[in-house]
Every structure is written in C-alpha cells, then in structure tokens.
Design a protein around this motif. Structure first.
Motif, mmCIF file in Angstrom:
data_model
loop_
_atom_site.group_PDB
_atom_site.id
_atom_site.type_symbol
_atom_site.label_atom_id
_atom_site.label_comp_id
_atom_site.label_asym_id
_atom_site.label_seq_id
_atom_site.Cartn_x
_atom_site.Cartn_y
_atom_site.Cartn_z
ATOM 1 N N PHE A 31 -23.464 -5.299 3.143
ATOM 2 C CA PHE A 31 -23.062 -6.462 3.940
ATOM 3 C C PHE A 31 -23.653 -6.406 5.348
ATOM 4 C CE2 PHE A 31 -19.326 -5.946 1.004
ATOM 5 C CZ PHE A 31 -19.531 -7.105 0.268
ATOM 6 N N VAL A 32 -24.797 -5.750 5.522
ATOM 7 C CA VAL A 32 -25.404 -5.612 6.847
ATOM 8 C C VAL A 32 -26.770 -6.283 6.863
ATOM 9 C CG1 VAL A 32 -24.184 -3.461 7.338
ATOM 10 C CG2 VAL A 32 -26.458 -3.377 6.319
ATOM 11 N N GLY A 33 -27.314 -6.384 8.085
ATOM 12 C CA GLY A 33 -28.659 -6.905 8.258
ATOM 13 C C GLY A 33 -28.741 -8.396 8.008
ATOM 14 N N GLY A 34 -29.945 -8.922 8.069
ATOM 15 C CA GLY A 34 -30.173 -10.347 7.845
ATOM 16 C C GLY A 34 -30.835 -10.621 6.514
ATOM 17 N N HIS A 35 -30.495 -9.810 5.496
ATOM 18 C CA HIS A 35 -31.095 -10.010 4.180
ATOM 19 C C HIS A 35 -30.715 -11.372 3.612
ATOM 20 C CE1 HIS A 35 -31.989 -5.801 4.428
ATOM 21 N NE2 HIS A 35 -30.716 -5.468 4.447
ATOM 22 N N ASN A 36 -31.526 -11.846 2.675
ATOM 23 C CA ASN A 36 -31.236 -13.130 2.078
ATOM 24 C C ASN A 36 -30.979 -12.991 0.582
ATOM 25 O OD1 ASN A 36 -30.914 -15.995 1.919
ATOM 26 N ND2 ASN A 36 -32.371 -16.202 3.594
ATOM 27 N N SER A 40 -32.989 -16.622 -4.583
ATOM 28 C CA SER A 40 -33.535 -17.827 -3.960
ATOM 29 C C SER A 40 -34.955 -17.648 -3.437
ATOM 30 C CB SER A 40 -32.625 -18.278 -2.806
ATOM 31 O OG SER A 40 -31.365 -18.690 -3.292
ATOM 32 N N ILE A 41 -35.533 -16.477 -3.589
ATOM 33 C CA ILE A 41 -36.924 -16.294 -3.177
ATOM 34 C C ILE A 41 -37.816 -17.085 -4.140
ATOM 35 C CG2 ILE A 41 -38.795 -14.651 -2.782
ATOM 36 C CD1 ILE A 41 -36.469 -14.450 -0.801
ATOM 37 N N PRO A 42 -38.632 -18.018 -3.642
ATOM 38 C CA PRO A 42 -39.430 -18.891 -4.517
ATOM 39 C C PRO A 42 -40.703 -18.201 -5.004
ATOM 40 C CG PRO A 42 -39.800 -19.489 -2.236
ATOM 41 C CD PRO A 42 -38.767 -18.379 -2.217
ATOM 42 N N THR A 43 -40.534 -17.180 -5.821
ATOM 43 C CA THR A 43 -41.649 -16.305 -6.191
ATOM 44 C C THR A 43 -42.805 -17.065 -6.834
ATOM 45 O OG1 THR A 43 -40.023 -14.563 -6.565
ATOM 46 C CG2 THR A 43 -42.244 -14.175 -7.382
ATOM 47 N N ASP A 44 -42.496 -17.888 -7.847
ATOM 48 C CA ASP A 44 -43.572 -18.590 -8.559
ATOM 49 C C ASP A 44 -44.346 -19.517 -7.627
ATOM 50 O OD1 ASP A 44 -42.833 -17.301 -10.874
ATOM 51 O OD2 ASP A 44 -41.666 -18.974 -11.670
ATOM 52 N N ALA A 45 -43.630 -20.235 -6.792
ATOM 53 C CA ALA A 45 -44.303 -21.156 -5.876
ATOM 54 C C ALA A 45 -45.127 -20.398 -4.840
ATOM 55 C CB ALA A 45 -43.284 -22.061 -5.189
ATOM 56 N N LEU A 46 -44.654 -19.236 -4.411
ATOM 57 C CA LEU A 46 -45.432 -18.432 -3.466
ATOM 58 C C LEU A 46 -46.693 -17.876 -4.124
ATOM 59 C CD1 LEU A 46 -42.563 -16.496 -1.633
ATOM 60 C CD2 LEU A 46 -44.025 -18.261 -0.642
ATOM 61 N N VAL A 47 -46.588 -17.488 -5.392
ATOM 62 C CA VAL A 47 -47.770 -17.019 -6.125
ATOM 63 C C VAL A 47 -48.809 -18.139 -6.215
ATOM 64 C CG1 VAL A 47 -48.622 -16.293 -8.391
ATOM 65 C CG2 VAL A 47 -46.571 -15.242 -7.433
ATOM 66 N N ASP A 48 -48.344 -19.336 -6.578
ATOM 67 C CA ASP A 48 -49.262 -20.476 -6.666
ATOM 68 C C ASP A 48 -49.891 -20.778 -5.309
ATOM 69 O OD1 ASP A 48 -48.659 -20.729 -9.343
ATOM 70 O OD2 ASP A 48 -47.204 -22.351 -9.054
ATOM 71 N N ALA A 49 -49.075 -20.728 -4.262
ATOM 72 C CA ALA A 49 -49.593 -21.004 -2.919
ATOM 73 C C ALA A 49 -50.640 -19.974 -2.510
ATOM 74 C CB ALA A 49 -48.444 -21.024 -1.915
ATOM 75 N N LYS A 243 -35.104 -16.332 7.558
ATOM 76 C CA LYS A 243 -33.864 -16.770 6.926
ATOM 77 C C LYS A 243 -34.086 -17.937 5.970
ATOM 78 C CE LYS A 243 -32.551 -13.736 9.764
ATOM 79 N NZ LYS A 243 -32.709 -12.350 9.301
ATOM 80 N N SER A 244 -35.099 -18.769 6.242
ATOM 81 C CA SER A 244 -35.336 -19.929 5.386
ATOM 82 C C SER A 244 -36.199 -19.607 4.169
ATOM 83 C CB SER A 244 -35.987 -21.049 6.192
ATOM 84 O OG SER A 244 -37.200 -20.615 6.778
ATOM 85 N N ILE A 245 -37.076 -18.608 4.270
ATOM 86 C CA ILE A 245 -37.932 -18.244 3.135
ATOM 87 C C ILE A 245 -37.679 -16.795 2.704
ATOM 88 C CG2 ILE A 245 -40.267 -18.160 2.214
ATOM 89 C CD1 ILE A 245 -39.483 -20.951 3.003
ATOM 90 N N ALA A 246 -38.095 -15.820 3.546
ATOM 91 C CA ALA A 246 -37.925 -14.411 3.168
ATOM 92 C C ALA A 246 -38.094 -13.515 4.384
ATOM 93 C CB ALA A 246 -38.944 -14.011 2.097
ATOM 94 N N PRO A 247 -37.147 -12.596 4.625
ATOM 95 C CA PRO A 247 -37.242 -11.724 5.798
ATOM 96 C C PRO A 247 -38.458 -10.810 5.792
ATOM 97 C CG PRO A 247 -35.096 -11.490 4.700
ATOM 98 C CD PRO A 247 -35.910 -12.403 3.876
ATOM 99 N N ALA A 248 -38.867 -10.337 4.612
ATOM 100 C CA ALA A 248 -39.947 -9.354 4.560
ATOM 101 C C ALA A 248 -41.315 -9.954 4.862
ATOM 102 C CB ALA A 248 -39.977 -8.668 3.186
ATOM 103 N N ASN A 297 -29.414 -23.356 0.591
ATOM 104 C CA ASN A 297 -28.122 -23.602 1.233
ATOM 105 C C ASN A 297 -26.992 -23.737 0.213
ATOM 106 O OD1 ASN A 297 -28.735 -23.438 3.965
ATOM 107 N ND2 ASN A 297 -29.466 -25.546 4.050
ATOM 108 N N LYS A 298 -27.285 -24.277 -0.953
ATOM 109 C CA LYS A 298 -26.259 -24.349 -2.001
ATOM 110 C C LYS A 298 -25.838 -22.948 -2.444
ATOM 111 C CE LYS A 298 -27.629 -28.854 -3.866
ATOM 112 N NZ LYS A 298 -28.208 -29.586 -5.027
ATOM 113 N N VAL A 299 -26.803 -22.067 -2.598
ATOM 114 C CA VAL A 299 -26.500 -20.686 -2.989
ATOM 115 C C VAL A 299 -25.690 -19.989 -1.897
ATOM 116 C CG1 VAL A 299 -27.533 -18.423 -3.464
ATOM 117 C CG2 VAL A 299 -28.499 -20.480 -4.516
ATOM 118 N N LEU A 300 -26.121 -20.145 -0.644
ATOM 119 C CA LEU A 300 -25.428 -19.482 0.464
ATOM 120 C C LEU A 300 -24.013 -20.017 0.642
ATOM 121 C CD1 LEU A 300 -28.309 -19.255 3.094
ATOM 122 C CD2 LEU A 300 -27.471 -17.453 1.573
ATOM 123 N N LYS A 301 -23.849 -21.326 0.491
ATOM 124 C CA LYS A 301 -22.506 -21.913 0.615
ATOM 125 C C LYS A 301 -21.573 -21.349 -0.465
ATOM 126 C CE LYS A 301 -19.377 -25.005 1.953
ATOM 127 N NZ LYS A 301 -18.344 -24.932 0.905
#
Length: 407
Positions: A31-36, A40-49, A243-248, A297-301
């Motif tokens: 429960f620490v840090g700013g992990h996401n 929700s990481i859009p892996t397939d779309a990032l690969v395509d991009a 926070k919106s895409i990926a911390p790493a 945001n749906k997942v986080l809510k």
C-alpha cells in the motif's frame, strides 16, 4: 597476501541519507508508493505504438534528443499543449513544455534554479514526501500551510505571507498540489484558486503547481489549472504520465515561460530524458489517451470503494478520512495514541507496507497519527485482506480498534 576490501564508508560524504537496504521484492500487501493498477496498463496498444513510431522514425534515435531539441520529442510536447488547453484551460505551446525523467526531475530542476540554503518556501502541511526530503537536504525551510477538505487554506496562507513580509522574509515560491492533492486527494475550488493567485501577486511570490494526479478524477470535472488563471506569468506547471499511463515510463513535464525555461535547460545536463518512451507515448496518447484514462478511473474508483468498505469494516470509527474524489491514495487519521511510524514498522514485519504520516506531513502531532494508503496496485481481494491484517496489527500494538470486522 590478500588485499583488504576497500572501505567506501570512509570516503563517502557525511551528509548523506541513511544507506538503502537491499530490495527483496514487494510485500504481500503493498500500500505504498505511487504504483498503478497493473490490469490497466495498455500493453497491446503500447506495443502497437512502439512498432509504428519506430518503423517511421526509428533512425532519429541516432541523435541525442532525436531531432526535436533539448526540450524533448516535439510530437509529445504538441500533444501536451493541446491536452492542457482542453482539460485544464491552459494557453501554451510545445515551446513552453520541457519533457523530464518523471515529474520529480522537473521539481529537482526547479529547486536547483531557484533555491539556496536558508531560503523559505510555503507548502501544504501534508504534501508530497519527495519534496520534504529534498528541502531538508537543500537546507531550505518549508513552512506548512494548513489544509481542509478543499485543500490549502487561504486564511492561513494570507496570515503566513503577512507575517513573513513583516519580518522581511520573502518566500521563494508557494508549492501546491491543487487538483487531487497528495496525500489528501482534495480538489481546490475555483474561488480559492483565484485567491491563491491574488495573494501570490500581492506578495510577488512564484507558484509551483504540481498536477500529477489531475487526470484521475472520478467525475471528470477538473477545475482550470492555476496556470490557466494566472495573468502575471508567475506559475510554473509540473505534470506526469506516471499516474495516467505507467510510473515506470518515467516521463514528466514542466510548463514554463521561456526566460525560466532557459534556466531549467542550462541545468538539465543529462543529454536528454529517455527518447523512446517519449516517442511511444506520443504515438499512444494521440490515439488512445482519453479512452484509456476513462477506463483507468473506473478501475481506481472500484478499488477506492473496496478500500473504504474495508476500512469501515475493520477500523470502524477509529479511522477518520474523507472519501477521495479521485487519485490513488486514502489519507487516514487514527487516534492520537497511535504512532503510525511505529505501526508501519510493525506492519512491515507482517508483510504490510503503508506510508506513515510523518513522511508526508510537517503538521507535527497530526502527522504522527496519519497514514497514506495507496490502493491502485493491489487486487481488490488483496486490499480486503491487507486492511484486515493491518487492523489486527494495530489492535495488537495499540489496543485499537477494540474489535476487528465490526461491520
């Protein structure tokens, strides 16, 4: 003859933080840090991009900063200028944007340009812990401005500025997180934003606006940024894709007028932040950013709701908190007899990690009874189990809550 191992401790600086321990992996209940949220990481779309942009522009990796100059990949800066105009009401161009290795590098550059030992800065009483440690190392005095459910209190800011002015002390800047504040998750209303800027203009003080969480608002209603409301050019805006895409990915940004941007660039001597990440983000964001954030945001809510339910079930009235309107944190106040630094240390022995309030606040006794809980990364069932386990540790260590699972 055997050689003696060299003693690096004898030659390191004496003003360093305590040595870091070896990393042994994440705890069972993290429960620490700013992990996401990993789901929700859009892996397939990032690969395509990545494939598209590398096939089209991969040869530009042969030069530092691609072919966009030291401020970073221009298509990503253009995306940001348009996005900030639509979402935050800001008027800026790609030339006003500097891409950095996470927002923290942006804050470090601002500190390097503006601060010297002995300077004074104004911050929210509870704020980003990374800033607190940096101010300490720089020999800077941070003065905390009180918070309520709407963020930084303007009455206390006005009183503090007046007292400093009477003493002949001018703060270098006001550092504020107005939209989904870290750690309290409050959102500063419009009239309070205008009053902050009025006070900053009255006392001629710069404003550093940290907006790393402003995309993560459940209802999508984001007030205009301070930068958008500012008429005097005193606001420097800091943001992030962490926070919106990926911390790493480690991509942040600063929006500033050219005279100040020129100073930042003269101190950014790292030969440029990671270019491949910037290329992939530009390609992804132009096609997918809005839909991705809406889904995130749906997942986080959902996770936030599960955490609140677990806190009410296991801590009952012992825990005080406001339901967040967005973000990834819950800021919890426990009874005064509970020292959350001690609680965090004991919980860590049971595979539970939380951020004690003393690491995120300078409000004195109030900080010692606060904890920051990041709910974005663990699955919902892990959240339930982890909060139940934390409550049990708290009861064994402090006698509170009196009973477990009281709902």
């Amino acid at each position: 003859m055997t050689s003696q191992e060299f003693d690096f401790e004898a030659v390191v600086r004496q003003d360093l933080p305590a040595p870091a321990g070896r990393w042994n992996g994440f705890p069972d209940f993290n429960f620490v840090g700013g992990h996401n949220a990993p789901e929700s990481i859009p892996t397939d779309a990032l690969v395509d991009a990545a494939t598209r942009v590398l096939q089209r522009e991969g040869t530009t990796l042969a030069t530092y900063s691609l072919e966009s100059g030291p401020q970073g990949y221009r298509p990503l800066r253009e995306f940001l200028a348009g996005k900030l105009g639509r979402d935050a009401g800001m008027t800026c161009t790609a030339d006003d944007v500097l891409l950095t290795s996470g927002s923290l590098q942006g804050l470090d550059l601002i500190n390097e340009v503006m601060l010297a030992p002995g300077d004074t800065v104004l911050i929210e009483e509870a704020t980003y812990g990374g800033c607190l440690t940096r101010f300490q190392r720089l020999g800077v005095t941070p003065l905390g401005i009180k918070l309520d459910e709407q963020g930084m209190r303007m009455d206390h800011l006005a009183d503090t500025l007046a007292k400093l002015d009477a003493d002949g002390t001018k703060p270098k800047f006001i550092y504020v997180i107005p939209t989904v504040q870290n750690p309290t998750a409050s959102i500063m209303p419009l009239e309070r934003r205008k009053e902050l800027l009025r006070l900053a203009e009255q006392y001629d003080v710069a404003v550093i606006e940290d907006e790393c969480y402003s995309d993560l608002i459940w209802d999508g209603k984001r007030p205009p940024a301070l930068h958008a409301l500012d008429k005097s050019g005193r606001v420097v805006f800091v943001g992030s894709f962490s926070k919106s895409i990926a911390p790493a990915l480690r991509v942040g940004f600063v929006v500033a007028p050219w005279p100040f941007m020129a100073r930042l660039l003269s101190c950014k001597t790292d030969a440029g932040s990671g270019s491949l990440e910037q290329m992939v983000l530009a390609e992804f964001c132009n096609a997918h950013f809005e839909n991705h954030v809406a889904g995130l945001n749906k997942v986080l809510k959902q996770k936030c709701d599960v955490l609140i339910e677990a806190m009410e079930k296991n801590f009952g009235t012992v825990a005080e908190f406001e339901a967040p309107p967005g973000g990834i944190f819950l800021w919890v106040k426990l009874p005064a007899e509970i020292d959350t630094s001690r609680l965090a240390a004991e919980a860590a022995k049971h595979g539970i990690q939380v951020n004690p309030g003393a690491e995120w606040s300078i409000e004195g006794p109030g900080a010692k009874r606060a904890i920051r809980i990041c709910y974005a990364n663990p699955p919902v069932e892990t959240i339930r189990k982890g909060i139940a386990a934390l409550a049990e540790v708290c009861r064994e260590e402090f006698g509170l809550p009196k009973t477990i699972a009281n709902a």
